[in-house]
Design a protein around this motif. Structure first.
Motif, PDB file in Angstrom:
ATOM      1  N   GLY A  23      43.739  41.421  18.844  1.00  0.00           N
ATOM      2  CA  GLY A  23      44.796  40.677  18.185  1.00  0.00           C
ATOM      3  C   GLY A  23      46.196  41.216  18.437  1.00  0.00           C
ATOM      4  N   TYR A  24      46.333  42.332  19.112  1.00  0.00           N
ATOM      5  CA  TYR A  24      47.642  42.920  19.380  1.00  0.00           C
ATOM      6  C   TYR A  24      47.888  43.109  20.875  1.00  0.00           C
ATOM      7  CZ  TYR A  24      51.633  46.104  19.176  1.00  0.00           C
ATOM      8  OH  TYR A  24      52.870  46.686  19.352  1.00  0.00           O
ATOM      9  N   SER A  25      46.935  43.697  21.542  1.00  0.00           N
ATOM     10  CA  SER A  25      47.087  44.027  22.965  1.00  0.00           C
ATOM     11  C   SER A  25      47.075  42.777  23.828  1.00  0.00           C
ATOM     12  CB  SER A  25      45.913  44.888  23.446  1.00  0.00           C
ATOM     13  OG  SER A  25      45.741  46.006  22.663  1.00  0.00           O
ATOM     14  N   LYS A  26      47.766  42.883  24.950  1.00  0.00           N
ATOM     15  CA  LYS A  26      47.567  41.918  26.017  1.00  0.00           C
ATOM     16  C   LYS A  26      46.369  42.439  26.809  1.00  0.00           C
ATOM     17  CE  LYS A  26      49.528  39.823  30.107  1.00  0.00           C
ATOM     18  NZ  LYS A  26      50.630  39.788  31.063  1.00  0.00           N
ATOM     19  N   VAL A  27      45.345  41.618  26.954  1.00  0.00           N
ATOM     20  CA  VAL A  27      44.143  42.019  27.678  1.00  0.00           C
ATOM     21  C   VAL A  27      44.170  41.358  29.045  1.00  0.00           C
ATOM     22  CG1 VAL A  27      41.619  41.960  27.710  1.00  0.00           C
ATOM     23  CG2 VAL A  27      42.838  42.331  25.542  1.00  0.00           C
ATOM     24  N   VAL A  28      44.022  42.175  30.086  1.00  0.00           N
ATOM     25  CA  VAL A  28      43.990  41.682  31.455  1.00  0.00           C
ATOM     26  C   VAL A  28      42.599  41.958  32.018  1.00  0.00           C
ATOM     27  CG1 VAL A  28      44.972  41.892  33.769  1.00  0.00           C
ATOM     28  CG2 VAL A  28      46.465  42.094  31.757  1.00  0.00           C
ATOM     29  N   ILE A  29      41.932  40.892  32.454  1.00  0.00           N
ATOM     30  CA  ILE A  29      40.601  41.020  33.043  1.00  0.00           C
ATOM     31  C   ILE A  29      40.746  40.922  34.561  1.00  0.00           C
ATOM     32  CG2 ILE A  29      38.272  40.051  33.173  1.00  0.00           C
ATOM     33  CD1 ILE A  29      38.964  41.199  30.409  1.00  0.00           C
ATOM     34  N   CYS A  30      40.182  41.905  35.254  1.00  0.00           N
ATOM     35  CA  CYS A  30      40.282  41.983  36.712  1.00  0.00           C
ATOM     36  C   CYS A  30      38.902  41.801  37.332  1.00  0.00           C
ATOM     37  CB  CYS A  30      40.831  43.353  37.115  1.00  0.00           C
ATOM     38  SG  CYS A  30      42.404  43.759  36.332  1.00  0.00           S
ATOM     39  N   ASP A  31      38.877  41.527  38.623  1.00  0.00           N
ATOM     40  CA  ASP A  31      37.616  41.437  39.343  1.00  0.00           C
ATOM     41  C   ASP A  31      36.835  42.726  39.178  1.00  0.00           C
ATOM     42  OD1 ASP A  31      38.171  38.895  40.302  1.00  0.00           O
ATOM     43  OD2 ASP A  31      39.102  39.653  42.138  1.00  0.00           O
ATOM     44  N   LYS A  32      35.536  42.641  39.447  1.00  0.00           N
ATOM     45  CA  LYS A  32      34.661  43.789  39.289  1.00  0.00           C
ATOM     46  C   LYS A  32      34.719  44.746  40.475  1.00  0.00           C
ATOM     47  CE  LYS A  32      30.319  44.395  36.954  1.00  0.00           C
ATOM     48  NZ  LYS A  32      29.042  43.851  36.605  1.00  0.00           N
ATOM     49  N   GLY A  33      35.418  44.399  41.533  1.00  0.00           N
ATOM     50  CA  GLY A  33      35.453  45.211  42.748  1.00  0.00           C
ATOM     51  C   GLY A  33      36.030  46.593  42.543  1.00  0.00           C
ATOM     52  N   ASN A  34      35.738  47.467  43.510  1.00  0.00           N
ATOM     53  CA  ASN A  34      36.248  48.837  43.466  1.00  0.00           C
ATOM     54  C   ASN A  34      37.763  48.864  43.281  1.00  0.00           C
ATOM     55  OD1 ASN A  34      33.807  50.035  43.739  1.00  0.00           O
ATOM     56  ND2 ASN A  34      34.054  50.609  45.885  1.00  0.00           N
ATOM     57  N   ASP A  35      38.204  49.582  42.287  1.00  0.00           N
ATOM     58  CA  ASP A  35      39.621  49.844  42.038  1.00  0.00           C
ATOM     59  C   ASP A  35      40.465  48.613  41.717  1.00  0.00           C
ATOM     60  OD1 ASP A  35      39.116  52.577  42.539  1.00  0.00           O
ATOM     61  OD2 ASP A  35      39.395  52.283  44.684  1.00  0.00           O
ATOM     62  N   SER A  36      39.849  47.469  41.422  1.00  0.00           N
ATOM     63  CA  SER A  36      40.652  46.273  41.134  1.00  0.00           C
ATOM     64  C   SER A  36      41.491  46.461  39.872  1.00  0.00           C
ATOM     65  CB  SER A  36      39.778  45.025  41.038  1.00  0.00           C
ATOM     66  OG  SER A  36      38.875  45.115  39.965  1.00  0.00           O
ATOM     67  N   VAL A  37      40.937  47.122  38.862  1.00  0.00           N
ATOM     68  CA  VAL A  37      41.707  47.399  37.646  1.00  0.00           C
ATOM     69  C   VAL A  37      42.871  48.326  37.982  1.00  0.00           C
ATOM     70  CG1 VAL A  37      41.638  48.559  35.396  1.00  0.00           C
ATOM     71  CG2 VAL A  37      39.820  46.973  36.028  1.00  0.00           C
ATOM     72  N   ASP A  38      42.618  49.340  38.815  1.00  0.00           N
ATOM     73  CA  ASP A  38      43.663  50.292  39.182  1.00  0.00           C
ATOM     74  C   ASP A  38      44.828  49.599  39.883  1.00  0.00           C
ATOM     75  OD1 ASP A  38      41.780  52.042  38.217  1.00  0.00           O
ATOM     76  OD2 ASP A  38      41.381  53.005  40.137  1.00  0.00           O
ATOM     77  N   TYR A  39      44.512  48.744  40.841  1.00  0.00           N
ATOM     78  CA  TYR A  39      45.573  48.062  41.593  1.00  0.00           C
ATOM     79  C   TYR A  39      46.367  47.102  40.709  1.00  0.00           C
ATOM     80  CZ  TYR A  39      43.447  50.049  45.767  1.00  0.00           C
ATOM     81  OH  TYR A  39      42.950  50.916  46.696  1.00  0.00           O
ATOM     82  N   LYS A  40      45.681  46.412  39.808  1.00  0.00           N
ATOM     83  CA  LYS A  40      46.386  45.507  38.900  1.00  0.00           C
ATOM     84  C   LYS A  40      47.280  46.306  37.953  1.00  0.00           C
ATOM     85  CE  LYS A  40      47.493  41.633  37.008  1.00  0.00           C
ATOM     86  NZ  LYS A  40      48.337  40.664  37.714  1.00  0.00           N
ATOM     87  N   LEU A  41      46.760  47.406  37.427  1.00  0.00           N
ATOM     88  CA  LEU A  41      47.551  48.243  36.533  1.00  0.00           C
ATOM     89  C   LEU A  41      48.808  48.726  37.238  1.00  0.00           C
ATOM     90  CD1 LEU A  41      46.196  50.905  34.103  1.00  0.00           C
ATOM     91  CD2 LEU A  41      48.197  51.373  35.480  1.00  0.00           C
ATOM     92  N   LEU A  42      48.659  49.194  38.468  1.00  0.00           N
ATOM     93  CA  LEU A  42      49.821  49.670  39.229  1.00  0.00           C
ATOM     94  C   LEU A  42      50.835  48.557  39.473  1.00  0.00           C
ATOM     95  CD1 LEU A  42      48.104  52.047  41.764  1.00  0.00           C
ATOM     96  CD2 LEU A  42      49.758  52.685  39.995  1.00  0.00           C
ATOM     97  N   SER A  43      50.360  47.339  39.679  1.00  0.00           N
ATOM     98  CA  SER A  43      51.290  46.230  39.908  1.00  0.00           C
ATOM     99  C   SER A  43      52.098  45.900  38.651  1.00  0.00           C
ATOM    100  CB  SER A  43      50.550  44.988  40.401  1.00  0.00           C
ATOM    101  OG  SER A  43      49.847  44.351  39.349  1.00  0.00           O
ATOM    102  N   LEU A  44      51.562  46.258  37.491  1.00  0.00           N
ATOM    103  CA  LEU A  44      52.257  45.994  36.220  1.00  0.00           C
ATOM    104  C   LEU A  44      53.126  47.167  35.759  1.00  0.00           C
ATOM    105  CD1 LEU A  44      49.275  44.366  34.261  1.00  0.00           C
ATOM    106  CD2 LEU A  44      51.213  43.174  35.337  1.00  0.00           C
ATOM    107  N   ALA A  45      52.902  48.344  36.335  1.00  0.00           N
ATOM    108  CA  ALA A  45      53.593  49.565  35.891  1.00  0.00           C
ATOM    109  C   ALA A  45      54.993  49.658  36.480  1.00  0.00           C
ATOM    110  CB  ALA A  45      52.785  50.795  36.281  1.00  0.00           C
ATOM    111  N   ASN A  46      55.900  50.142  35.653  1.00  0.00           N
ATOM    112  CA  ASN A  46      57.280  50.383  36.071  1.00  0.00           C
ATOM    113  C   ASN A  46      57.677  51.810  35.719  1.00  0.00           C
ATOM    114  OD1 ASN A  46      57.925  47.637  36.912  1.00  0.00           O
ATOM    115  ND2 ASN A  46      57.761  47.131  34.743  1.00  0.00           N
ATOM    116  N   LYS A  47      58.784  52.235  36.256  1.00  0.00           N
ATOM    117  CA  LYS A  47      59.338  53.552  35.935  1.00  0.00           C
ATOM    118  C   LYS A  47      59.482  53.672  34.418  1.00  0.00           C
ATOM    119  CE  LYS A  47      63.350  56.493  36.706  1.00  0.00           C
ATOM    120  NZ  LYS A  47      64.658  56.621  37.349  1.00  0.00           N
ATOM    121  N   GLY A  48      59.004  54.789  33.879  1.00  0.00           N
ATOM    122  CA  GLY A  48      59.139  55.038  32.446  1.00  0.00           C
ATOM    123  C   GLY A  48      58.012  54.499  31.598  1.00  0.00           C
TER     124      GLY A  48
END
Length: 150
Positions: free
Chosen positions: A40-65
């Motif tokens: 009810g609070y978090s934005k939930v992002v569901i990624c493909d099940k492939g190797n490192d797909s969560v990691d790559y999506k997280l990095l695409s959303l991350a900014n300095k700070g």
């Protein structure tokens, strides 16, 4: 600042949620398709099940700070290259001073497992571990806030 969580195997999601709400911070939890989550609070992002797909999506959303919470040292190294802050689920900060040794230890562990040497798994998580993580989370959030206000 937003908090991004590599949430698939994260045992401290509820702690992160409580602290994010208290500080009114944007919280993004990233999972692969084998998980369902709603708080009810978090934005939930569901990624493909492939190797490192969560990691790559997280990095695409991350900014300095931003703050990334993970136990993945490879993701941590990539997050550091984006000038994000990294907090391990055991409550220690990952930074330029310790990432090389963490990656080296990971490599040695993989190498040892390939030679069939028995390595103990992690010990069972305790309430003290959770309290240590919560304290570290609050400390790093305050530190990031001070840096932004300078």
């Amino acid at each position: 600042m937003k908090i991004l969580v590599d949430a698939d195997a994260c045992p401290v999601k509820e702690i992160i949620l409580g602290v994010a709400k208290k500080y009114m911070l944007e919280l993004i939890m990233l999972f692969d398709t084998s998980h369902e989550y709603f708080d009810g609070y978090s934005k939930v992002v569901i990624c493909d099940k492939g190797n490192d797909s969560v990691d790559y999506k997280l990095l695409s959303l991350a900014n300095k700070g931003d703050l990334i919470i993970t136990q993945d040292y490879g993701l941590s190294a990539l997050g550091l290259s984006k000038k994000a802050y990294i907090l391990h689920i055991n409550g220690f900060i990952i930074d330029e001073k310790n990432i090389d040794s963490l990656l080296n230890n990971r490599y040695l562990g993989v190498k040892s497992r390939r030679t069939n040497k028995h390595i103990k798994g992690p010990k069972k998580r305790t309430n003290d571990d959770n309290l240590r993580f919560k304290d570290a989370l609050i400390t790093i959030i305050n530190k990031i806030g001070e840096i932004k206000n300078e």
